[in-house]
Design a protein around this motif. Structure first.
Motif, short mmCIF file in Angstrom:
data_model
loop_
_atom_site.label_atom_id
_atom_site.label_comp_id
_atom_site.label_asym_id
_atom_site.label_seq_id
_atom_site.Cartn_x
_atom_site.Cartn_y
_atom_site.Cartn_z
N ARG A 207 0.79 -1.36 -0.09
CA ARG A 207 -0.06 -0.10 0.01
C ARG A 207 0.88 1.26 -0.09
NH1 ARG A 207 -5.29 -0.34 3.10
NH2 ARG A 207 -4.04 -1.16 4.46
N SER A 232 1.27 -7.20 -1.85
CA SER A 232 0.22 -7.56 -0.49
C SER A 232 -1.37 -7.53 -0.96
CB SER A 232 0.83 -6.56 0.24
OG SER A 232 0.01 -5.10 0.13
N ARG A 233 -2.38 -7.60 -0.16
CA ARG A 233 -3.51 -7.84 -0.12
C ARG A 233 -4.25 -6.56 -0.90
NH1 ARG A 233 -7.65 -11.45 1.92
NH2 ARG A 233 -9.52 -10.56 0.95
N GLN A 246 -1.30 -12.28 -5.28
CA GLN A 246 -1.19 -11.84 -4.06
C GLN A 246 -0.30 -12.67 -3.22
OE1 GLN A 246 -5.03 -10.98 -2.14
NE2 GLN A 246 -4.48 -12.10 -0.23
N VAL A 247 0.48 -12.51 -2.14
CA VAL A 247 1.29 -13.26 -1.35
C VAL A 247 0.62 -13.18 -0.01
CG1 VAL A 247 3.29 -13.44 -0.09
CG2 VAL A 247 3.29 -12.60 -2.66
N SER A 250 -4.09 -15.92 2.56
CA SER A 250 -5.29 -15.94 1.73
C SER A 250 -4.89 -15.97 0.20
CB SER A 250 -6.23 -15.10 1.98
OG SER A 250 -5.90 -13.69 2.27
N GLY A 263 7.23 -1.13 0.36
CA GLY A 263 6.19 -0.40 0.79
C GLY A 263 5.26 -1.58 1.56
N SER A 265 3.95 -3.54 5.09
CA SER A 265 4.33 -3.46 6.35
C SER A 265 4.73 -4.57 7.11
CB SER A 265 2.93 -2.61 7.07
OG SER A 265 1.91 -3.75 7.04
N GLN A 269 -0.68 -11.73 8.23
CA GLN A 269 -1.03 -12.64 7.24
C GLN A 269 -0.45 -12.51 5.99
OE1 GLN A 269 -2.76 -10.25 8.73
NE2 GLN A 269 -4.73 -11.13 9.86
N HIS A 270 0.38 -11.69 5.83
CA HIS A 270 1.26 -11.35 4.69
C HIS A 270 2.60 -12.06 4.72
CE1 HIS A 270 3.05 -9.39 0.97
NE2 HIS A 270 4.04 -9.48 1.72
N ASN A 284 10.90 0.65 3.54
CA ASN A 284 9.59 1.10 4.12
C ASN A 284 10.32 2.41 4.86
OD1 ASN A 284 7.80 1.29 6.19
ND2 ASN A 284 6.87 -0.82 5.33
N ASP A 302 12.16 6.26 1.76
CA ASP A 302 10.92 6.37 0.88
C ASP A 302 11.22 5.76 -0.37
OD1 ASP A 302 8.81 7.12 -0.75
OD2 ASP A 302 8.97 9.47 0.15
N LEU A 303 10.20 4.96 -0.71
CA LEU A 303 10.30 3.98 -1.97
C LEU A 303 10.26 4.81 -3.30
CD1 LEU A 303 7.61 3.48 -3.96
CD2 LEU A 303 6.76 2.62 -1.71
#
Ligand code: FAD
Lengths: 315, 262
Positions: A207, A232-233, A246-247, A250, A263, A265, A269-270, A284, A302-303
């Motif tokens: 994100r 990420s989700r 998606q890694v 789920s 970027g 976190s 779950q990730h 990050n 900063d990415l």
């Protein structure tokens, strides 16, 4: 009251790993309470499952033959009936999607407190649970009043129970009430063009990228590195990339040689989907982001500054 | 059909934060609508737009400050809101059972046919309130719903539940029901300017324990947070220092060593 009851979890004919981890946690708790460890298995090939569940440290296995797959009504009825019958004060369940679909109702029905997503605990007169808050930025200890409770344990925090035990195995009769929720089938999602699980190098975007247009930047990086793009989700929820990218818990479990988290976190779950990567790199802005806890190399920055420079290095 | 949406205002820690006692310092927290609840609000509003729901009411347990967040849900299309707070809740950590006691009392007042809420709250991550509430009030339930199709005439919600590893479970749930929803269920809208203006005029009913016929005993928490600390990092991550150019250069060396980009 000192005894502990663990409920097994299975899906489509196979016991899930989290079951054996919950058994280890349950044994630890039973030792601290000076009680026995009981394991309940509900539905499916209960006899076959009972054999597999007979690991070291398990004292008794209760097989409830009802249905093929998970049904929260059956699980709740079986586990609460057994908890009463054997006078177990503590119930330990995996903190899985299905665990969360009945553990809270079970606690409510038993009239006992519930603590979910434990990453550790201490039992000494009473239960103190270690869990995370604020997106894993802090850890807390939580005291539980009383001696009866439901505890769900996070996957990957306890080693799976091993060996062969000498548990008693019993078929348990339980009245299962008519259910107002009926499972009608399963569906695989994902598929698609690329299998991120095959990639040696993954550039994974989260994100922190802020806008869909900015995805180009990480695509460019992936190109420059000869890497595959994953995410990420939230990126997938936004429809910016397809589900097969998606890694995570789920999404897909990946084990590349190099995983570059841009970027992201590092929510539990990730992490569940990428912690097995050989080398993990994180970029990050937040030095407290949990992704740094599992990273091998980190850039706190900063990415939008770092990624263009990195592209230049490989151009 | 009436839809009740449980909406939580969650706190997020700034990049730099201090811990005071058993919580993060108030000045280092920012408050926002819980991400998962945002999808629940959207689902409810879509049901209203489809003519399936007649009314969408939100319910929040939170102090007056939470009204900012509640207005966001109202601006997105909820009809009105209930906010529950009481001095007895101040400062302590409310366990699942005490929240359920509060929601149960609101359900008794509102008599909804469907209750939607997020699968978890981003701050405490308990993931338990919705399912526990269903048990308390005798509703059916489903957790981690990522697809929803309500057949009001048949009194059934057809849902997909997202399991681990890219598998979804298809389930039919009889109404009335509590569904906890997963991100990705829909695309939450941004509040329009018009919506924000209208939200100013929508009702936020404040309720305390006595309004709900409850006492402090009903919300006595069995859980107490006894410590909060920054987790000790077990990682031996090498943090690459320097400005963007320097750190990217150093990282490039590391990556090349691993055979990347070769
Ligand atoms: C049942 C369930 C299943 C789930 N399954 C998955 C799953 O499979 N996969 C998954 O990923 N998540 C999953 N989640 C969601 C998960 O909990 C998190 O919400 C998600 O992983 C967060 O994604 P993120 O790290 O990209 O976003 P955030 O948590 O919002 O993190 C963004 C990060 O970017 C950083 N950042 C911001 N701007 C910049 C910048 N300019 N430069 C550098 N860094 C920046 C921030 O510091 C932050 O650390 C699941 C959740 C639940 C409840």
């Amino acid at each position: 009251m000192a005894d502990v009851l663990v409920a097994a979890e299975h899906r489509r004919g196979a016991l899930r790993d989290v079951t054996y981890e919950a058994i280890t946690a349950g044994r630890e708790l039973a030792d601290a309470r000076g009680g026995d460890l009981h394991v309940a298995v509900v539905g499916g090939d209960v006899d076959g499952f009972a054999e597999e569940l007979n690991r070291e440290g398990v004292d008794a296995i209760h097989a409830v033959d009802d249905g093929e797959e998970f049904d929260h009504n059956a699980y709740q009825a079986a586990v609460s009936t057994l908890a009463d019958r054997i006078d177990a004060g503590a119930v330990v369940l995996p903190n899985s999607v299905n665990g969360l679909d009945y553990a809270p109702a079970l606690a409510e029905a038993l009239g006992v407190p519930i603590v979910t997503d434990a990453v550790g605990f201490d039992y000494d007169d009473g239960l103190t649970v270690t869990r995370e808050m604020y997106g894993s930025k802090v850890e807390t200890t939580v005291d539980v009043a009383g001696d009866r409770f439901v505890l769900t344990v996070r996957g990957g925090e306890w080693p799976p129970a091993e060996g062969v035990g000498d548990a008693t195995v019993e078929a348990a009769d339980v009245d299962i009430p008519e259910s107002g929720a009926r499972v009608t089938g399963f569906e695989e999602v994902g598929g698609g063009d690329v299998d991120i699980a095959d990639a040696d190098v993954l550039v994974s975007v989260g994100r922190g990228i802020e806008e869909e247009e900015n995805l180009e930047l990480v695509e460019e990086l992936a190109d420059a590195l000869g890497a595959t793009l994953s995410a990420s989700r939230p990126i997938v929820d936004n429809g910016w990339l397809p589900k097969n990218r998606q890694v995570g818990q789920s999404g897909k479990v990946v084990t590349p040689d190099v995983y570059i988290a841009v970027g992201i976190s590092g929510a539990v779950q990730h992490v569940a989907g990428m912690k097995g990567s050989d080398t993990i790199v994180a970029i990050n802005t937040d030095p407290n982001a949990p992704i740094f806890d599992i990273a091998d190399y980190g850039i706190v920055g900063d990415l939008f500054d770092v990624v263009p420079e990195l592209i230049d290095e490989f151009a | 059909m009436k839809v009740l949406v449980t909406v939580k205002e969650v706190a997020e820690a700034d990049d730099d934060f201090a811990i005071e006692g058993t919580d993060i310092a108030e000045s280092d927290l920012e408050y926002d609508l819980n991400e998962w609840d945002d999808y629940a609000v959207e689902a409810a509003v879509q049901l209203a737009e489809a003519g399936i729901a007649d009314e969408v009411v939100t319910v929040t347990v939170g102090p007056e400050r939470a009204e900012e967040t509640i207005r966001m849900a109202l601006a997105k299309g909820a009809d009105r809101a209930v906010r529950v707070w009481d001095e007895a809740l101040d400062g302590g950590f409310a366990d699942v059972a005490s929240k359920v006691a509060l929601f149960e009392a609101v359900v008794d007042e509102e008599e909804p046919d469907l209750i939607l809420g997020g699968v978890q709250a981003a701050d405490t991550g308990f993931g338990a309130t919705g399912v526990a509430l269903a048990e308390r009030i005798g509703f059916e339930h489903a957790a981690v719903v990522n697809q929803l199709d309500v057949d009001a005439d048949a009194g059934v919600a057809h849902v997909h539940r997202e399991l681990e590893g890219g598998v979804e479970e298809l389930t039919d749930v009889d109404l009335p029901a509590v569904l906890t929803v997963q991100t990705g269920l829909n695309e939450p809208r941004y509040a329009s300017l018009r919506g924000i203006r209208q939200a100013q005029r929508k009702e936020i009913a404040a309720r305390d324990l006595s309004d709900l016929g409850l006492t402090a005993d009903d919300v006595e928490s069995a859980l107490t947070i006894t410590e909060m600390y920054e987790p000790e990092s077990e990682s031996d991550a090498e943090i690459i220092e320097g400005d963007a150019g320097e750190s990217a250069g150093r990282l490039a060396e590391v990556l090349r060593d691993k055979g990347v980009g070769a």
